[in-house]
Design an enzyme around this catalytic site. Structure first.
Site, PDB file in Angstrom:
ATOM      1  CG  PHE A 129      -3.028  -4.926   7.527  1.00 25.77           C
ATOM      2  CD1 PHE A 129      -3.548  -5.806   6.594  1.00 25.77           C
ATOM      3  CD2 PHE A 129      -1.677  -5.001   7.832  1.00 25.77           C
ATOM      4  CE1 PHE A 129      -2.734  -6.731   5.975  1.00 25.77           C
ATOM      5  CE2 PHE A 129      -0.857  -5.931   7.218  1.00 25.77           C
ATOM      6  CZ  PHE A 129      -1.389  -6.805   6.286  1.00 25.77           C
ATOM      7  CG  ASP A 198      -2.403   1.996   6.001  1.00 20.82           C
ATOM      8  OD1 ASP A 198      -2.396   2.008   4.750  1.00 20.82           O
ATOM      9  OD2 ASP A 198      -1.756   1.179   6.669  1.00 20.82           O
ATOM     10  CE1 TYR A 223       1.679  -5.470  -0.648  1.00 23.07           C
ATOM     11  CE2 TYR A 223       3.719  -4.311  -0.162  1.00 23.07           C
ATOM     12  CZ  TYR A 223       2.601  -5.000   0.272  1.00 23.07           C
ATOM     13  OH  TYR A 223       2.405  -5.214   1.602  1.00 23.07           O
ATOM     14  CE  LYS A 224      -1.771  -4.384   0.533  1.00 23.46           C
ATOM     15  NZ  LYS A 224      -1.961  -3.858   1.886  1.00 23.46           N
ATOM     16  NE  ARG A 386      -8.374  -9.797   0.770  1.00 24.87           N
ATOM     17  CZ  ARG A 386      -7.258  -9.102   1.024  1.00 24.87           C
ATOM     18  NH1 ARG A 386      -7.323  -8.012   1.774  1.00 24.87           N
ATOM     19  NH2 ARG A 386      -6.104  -9.491   0.569  1.00 24.87           N
TER      20      ARG A 386
HETATM   21  C1  LIG Z   1      -1.101  -4.288   2.850  1.00 26.87           C
HETATM   22  C2  LIG Z   1      -1.155  -3.450   4.073  1.00 26.87           C
HETATM   23  C3  LIG Z   1       0.015  -3.181   4.775  1.00 26.87           C
HETATM   24  C4  LIG Z   1       1.314  -3.797   4.340  1.00 26.87           C
HETATM   25  O1  LIG Z   1       2.390  -3.345   5.051  1.00 26.87           O
HETATM   26  P1  LIG Z   1       3.861  -3.795   4.588  1.00 26.87           P
HETATM   27  O2  LIG Z   1       4.738  -3.001   5.425  1.00 26.87           O
HETATM   28  O3  LIG Z   1       3.960  -3.521   3.122  1.00 26.87           O
HETATM   29  O4  LIG Z   1       3.962  -5.262   4.800  1.00 26.87           O
HETATM   30  C5  LIG Z   1      -0.066  -2.331   5.870  1.00 26.87           C
HETATM   31  N1  LIG Z   1      -1.249  -1.804   6.258  1.00 26.87           N
HETATM   32  C6  LIG Z   1      -2.396  -2.062   5.597  1.00 26.87           C
HETATM   33  C7  LIG Z   1      -3.673  -1.455   6.056  1.00 26.87           C
HETATM   34  C8  LIG Z   1      -2.387  -2.915   4.496  1.00 26.87           C
HETATM   35  O5  LIG Z   1      -3.507  -3.193   3.855  1.00 26.87           O
END
Ligand SMILES: *Cc1c(COP(=O)(O)O)cnc(C)c1O
Length: 427
Positions: A129, A198, A223-224, A386
């Site tokens: 990401f 992560d 939030y996921k 997705r």
């Molecule tokens: C969703 C996601 C994020 C989100 O980071 P925020 O700081 O909440 O914007 C970070 N890393 C990964 C791998 C994600 O899937």
């Protein structure tokens, strides 16, 4: 051939089916985007209202003590800890995933700089990401390290004596491919590197055992799959062995007063709190933490029904069924499966690619109340449709119906309409 009736039978036999009642799903919506923003739990609006009206409105500043606000980050962190193989006191709910990654990665780099100053490379995946890569790059610039981006297959051969930290996302956000956490962590340690995970697409989605894998640090998203609401606090985890060994000398870079051993002593010297509490920086968001707590409770509600193992069994059954139905019913429409078929390598989502129209097909599905999302490709990767599968609130009939909508969108060519081909700011 699986039929709609078969799917309805699977729902009727599903022991996790009652958990769907914990959520306020809009009528008629099939929600396949819980990997981006989880659904609002039924309990959340009243809980947030209570925090605002009673605890803040009436209790005012007394609520830091009387409502227990001050302990919420650790309490919610401990609840999340039950889902990721953490011991009590090892996880805290705080800040965003990006900010937490900055803190844990920076600390991992510091630990290596002290023990093995020659190790100045962070290894990560090119397909990670982007925020993870940006944060890593920012720290590398600051410290004179190098960020080395690889493809997953190159991992075993890239771990040389110059590598200080391996930083990976457990389940890939685009493809849904999942790493073997224990094996990769063992490889990283074998090569003398620290391991940072992560868990943004793992916590609440797949069983995770950070201590079983003996990882060093982890972060993840609220939030996921944890259903904490838009912009919910994220979490940070640190293996207790680091705090035990280094104690007072183990500082994270955003050493604010909430991470102090005695914040209300107001001393000019910083002394880190024991354990993970030191990963907090400043005053924490209580309204958001209350919503996150409600979200985490929806996942913990599965504990009497078999917990993450039962959720995983259902998640794999849902994604297996989706793949099977897409291949049976949407054949000849140019879709290819991007997500690995092997259960051990799959998270809780299914991604399909198509040479043309991926964005518009997703838009046409959303117009039919089937909500998934789209991720743009580049020269190396195709555009992706997705679909996230949250077993807490999705059933087998939902899978059937979503594939039936996809079939109709493809067969009718409905996705080619101009309104489905205008790109929005958030995809
Ligand atoms: C969703 C996601 C994020 C989100 O980071 P925020 O700081 O909440 O914007 C970070 N890393 C990964 C791998 C994600 O899937």
């Amino acid at each position: 051939m699986t039929t709609l009736q078969d799917c309805q039978r699977l729902d009727a036999q599903d022991p996790l089916r009652p958990l769907r009642n914990l959520f306020d799903l809009p009528h008629g919506v099939i929600y396949l985007d819980g990997n981006s923003l989880g659904v609002c739990p039924k309990a959340t609006p009243a809980r947030v209202a209570q925090v605002v009206q009673q605890e803040w409105g009436q209790g005012l500043i007394r609520s830091w003590n009387t409502a227990g606000w001050f302990q919420w980050p650790q309490q919610v962190g401990n609840k999340i800890g039950r889902l990721i193989g953490a011991r009590a006191g090892e996880a805290v709910a705080t800040d965003s995933t990006s900010v937490n990654l900055f803190k844990v990665l920076s600390l991992a780099m510091t630990l290596q700089a002290q023990a093995n100053p020659a190790r100045k490379v962070i290894v990560s995946e090119r397909s990670n990401f982007p925020t993870d890569l940006y944060i890593a790059e920012a720290l590398c610039r600051e410290r004179g390290w190098t960020l080395r981006l690889i493809d997953a297959a190159e991992l075993p051969t890239t771990l040389g004596p110059e590598v200080g930290v391996v930083m990976l996302t457990h389940v890939n956000y685009r493809t849904g491919a999942m790493h073997d956490m224990a094996a990769v962590t063992a490889d990283a340690h074998g090569a003398g590197a620290l391991m940072v995970w992560d868990l943004a697409h793992s916590a609440g989605a797949v069983p995770v055992d950070l201590n079983g894998a003996d990882a060093d640090f982890a972060v993840g998203c609220g939030y996921k799959y944890l259903n904490g609401g838009p912009g919910a606090p994220a979490f940070a985890w640190m293996n207790a062995r680091h705090a035990t060994r280094l104690g007072k000398d183990l500082w994270q870079p955003l050493a604010g007063w909430w991470g102090h051993a005695a914040p209300f002593a107001f001393t000019p010297e910083y002394q880190p709190a024991p354990g993970i509490t030191r990963f907090m920086c400043g005053t924490q968001p209580m309204i958001s933490l209350a919503a996150l707590d409600c979200g985490v409770d929806t996942v913990l509600a599965a504990e009497p029904l078999g917990g993450m193992a039962a959720l995983r069994t259902k998640s794999l059954a849902l994604t297996d069924l989706f793949i099977q139905l897409v291949e049976e019913r949407c054949a000849g429409h140019g879709l290819s499966l991007v997500t690995p078929r092997a259960h051990g390598q799959r998270g809780s989502q299914v991604c399909l690619s198509r040479a043309e129209g991926a964005y518009a097909i997703v838009q046409a599905l959303i117009a039919r109340n089937v909500i998934g999302d789209y991720r743009a490709g580049d020269t190396q990767q195709p555009d992706i449709l997705r679909f996230g599968f949250t077993p807490l609130y999705l059933g087998f009939e939902d899978v059937w119906n979503s594939v039936e909508h996809l079939r109709q969108v493809l067969e009718s060519g409905e996705w080619q309409r101009p309104e489905f081909n205008q790109q929005h700011a958030v995809t």
